[in-house]
Design a protein around this motif. Structure first.
Motif, short mmCIF file in Angstrom:
data_model
loop_
_atom_site.label_atom_id
_atom_site.label_comp_id
_atom_site.label_asym_id
_atom_site.label_seq_id
_atom_site.Cartn_x
_atom_site.Cartn_y
_atom_site.Cartn_z
N PHE A 42 0.83 -1.20 0.00
CA PHE A 42 0.00 0.00 0.00
C PHE A 42 0.87 1.26 0.00
CE2 PHE A 42 -3.04 3.17 1.33
CZ PHE A 42 -4.23 2.72 0.81
N LEU A 43 1.97 1.25 0.77
CA LEU A 43 2.88 2.40 0.77
C LEU A 43 3.49 2.60 -0.61
CD1 LEU A 43 4.38 4.64 2.28
CD2 LEU A 43 6.12 2.92 2.88
N PHE A 44 3.90 1.50 -1.25
CA PHE A 44 4.45 1.59 -2.60
C PHE A 44 3.43 2.20 -3.56
CE2 PHE A 44 4.87 -0.31 -6.83
CZ PHE A 44 6.12 0.20 -7.19
N GLU A 45 2.21 1.72 -3.48
CA GLU A 45 1.15 2.25 -4.35
C GLU A 45 0.86 3.71 -4.04
OE1 GLU A 45 -0.69 0.98 -6.98
OE2 GLU A 45 0.84 -0.60 -6.94
N LEU A 46 0.95 4.09 -2.79
CA LEU A 46 0.67 5.46 -2.37
C LEU A 46 1.68 6.44 -2.96
CD1 LEU A 46 -1.27 7.10 -0.56
CD2 LEU A 46 0.35 6.76 1.31
N VAL A 47 2.95 6.03 -3.01
CA VAL A 47 3.97 6.94 -3.54
C VAL A 47 4.18 6.80 -5.04
CG1 VAL A 47 5.20 7.16 -1.36
CG2 VAL A 47 5.86 5.37 -2.93
N SER A 48 3.84 5.67 -5.62
CA SER A 48 4.10 5.48 -7.06
C SER A 48 2.90 5.86 -7.93
CB SER A 48 4.50 4.04 -7.35
OG SER A 48 3.42 3.16 -7.11
N ALA A 49 1.69 5.73 -7.42
CA ALA A 49 0.50 6.07 -8.20
C ALA A 49 -0.13 7.32 -7.62
CB ALA A 49 -0.49 4.91 -8.15
N THR A 50 -0.96 7.95 -8.41
CA THR A 50 -1.65 9.15 -7.94
C THR A 50 -3.06 8.75 -7.53
OG1 THR A 50 -0.40 10.45 -9.52
CG2 THR A 50 -2.35 11.49 -8.55
N PRO A 51 -3.34 8.79 -6.21
CA PRO A 51 -4.68 8.42 -5.76
C PRO A 51 -5.68 9.52 -6.10
CG PRO A 51 -3.32 9.04 -3.89
CD PRO A 51 -2.45 9.08 -5.10
N THR A 52 -6.94 9.13 -6.20
CA THR A 52 -7.99 10.11 -6.46
C THR A 52 -8.06 11.12 -5.33
OG1 THR A 52 -9.21 8.41 -7.63
CG2 THR A 52 -10.44 10.37 -6.98
N SER A 53 -7.96 10.64 -4.12
CA SER A 53 -7.94 11.50 -2.94
C SER A 53 -6.75 11.10 -2.07
CB SER A 53 -9.24 11.37 -2.14
OG SER A 53 -9.13 12.04 -0.91
N PHE A 54 -5.74 11.95 -2.06
CA PHE A 54 -4.54 11.64 -1.29
C PHE A 54 -4.86 11.59 0.20
CE2 PHE A 54 -0.58 12.68 0.92
CZ PHE A 54 0.23 11.68 0.42
N THR A 55 -5.73 12.45 0.66
CA THR A 55 -6.10 12.48 2.08
C THR A 55 -6.77 11.17 2.50
OG1 THR A 55 -6.43 14.85 1.88
CG2 THR A 55 -7.32 13.81 3.83
N SER A 56 -7.69 10.69 1.69
CA SER A 56 -8.36 9.42 2.00
C SER A 56 -7.38 8.25 1.95
CB SER A 56 -9.50 9.16 1.02
OG SER A 56 -10.48 10.15 1.16
N ALA A 57 -6.51 8.25 0.96
CA ALA A 57 -5.51 7.18 0.84
C ALA A 57 -4.58 7.19 2.04
CB ALA A 57 -4.73 7.33 -0.45
N LEU A 58 -4.20 8.37 2.50
CA LEU A 58 -3.33 8.47 3.67
C LEU A 58 -4.04 8.00 4.93
CD1 LEU A 58 -0.49 9.34 4.45
CD2 LEU A 58 -1.40 11.63 4.88
N ALA A 59 -5.32 8.32 5.07
CA ALA A 59 -6.10 7.87 6.22
C ALA A 59 -6.22 6.34 6.23
CB ALA A 59 -7.49 8.51 6.21
#
Length: 141
Positions: A42-59
């Motif tokens: 999940f951390l790899f995906e968080l930094v390598s892809a652009t989430p629709t909502s970064f805040t939600s992905a971080l939560a």
């Protein structure tokens, strides 16, 4: 010294070598390793892809880290033969069963994921009620 204040007796070493206890510990350790791997992915995906909502992905990532810490603590406690893991293990298995049920239904149903969560959860719950595992995880007061 009063016997009311004596710590509970350690489980019999023979009980800790019982096949049911070993299976219980192995399943909890496997769940912890899986959660650590899921957190890394999940951390790899968080930094390598652009989430629709970064805040939600971080939560979601923070919640995943908390769950990973919880399951890892349970696994370490199981390896060390601690009695406090019983309630946490039951709680975690019920959470996994709830997620598995959710994976079986809906528009984006993933039955394979549901079975991969459901089978180990039922196995751990069943092992928790075997006499050998109950003896190791029970606190005699």
């Amino acid at each position: 010294m009063s016997t009311d204040r004596l710590p509970p007796a350690a489980p019999n070493p023979q009980e800790r070598r019982h096949p049911a206890v070993r299976a219980f510990v192995v399943l909890l350790v496997a769940e912890a390793v899986f959660m650590i791997g899921l957190s890394a992915w999940f951390l790899f995906e968080l930094v390598s892809a652009t989430p629709t909502s970064f805040t939600s992905a971080l939560a979601i990532f923070v919640i995943l880290l908390i769950a990973t810490a919880f399951v890892t603590a349970l696994a370490i406690g199981a390896v060390r033969g601690r009695t406090w893991i019983r309630g946490g293990a039951v709680t975690w298995q019920l959470v996994q069963i709830a997620v598995a049920v959710g994976a079986f239904q809906g528009v984006f149903a993933q039955p394979a994921i549901g079975w991969c969560l459901l089978i180990p959860s039922i196995a751990v719950l069943g092992l928790l009620f075997t006499p050998a595992v109950a003896a190791v995880t029970r606190r005699e007061v």
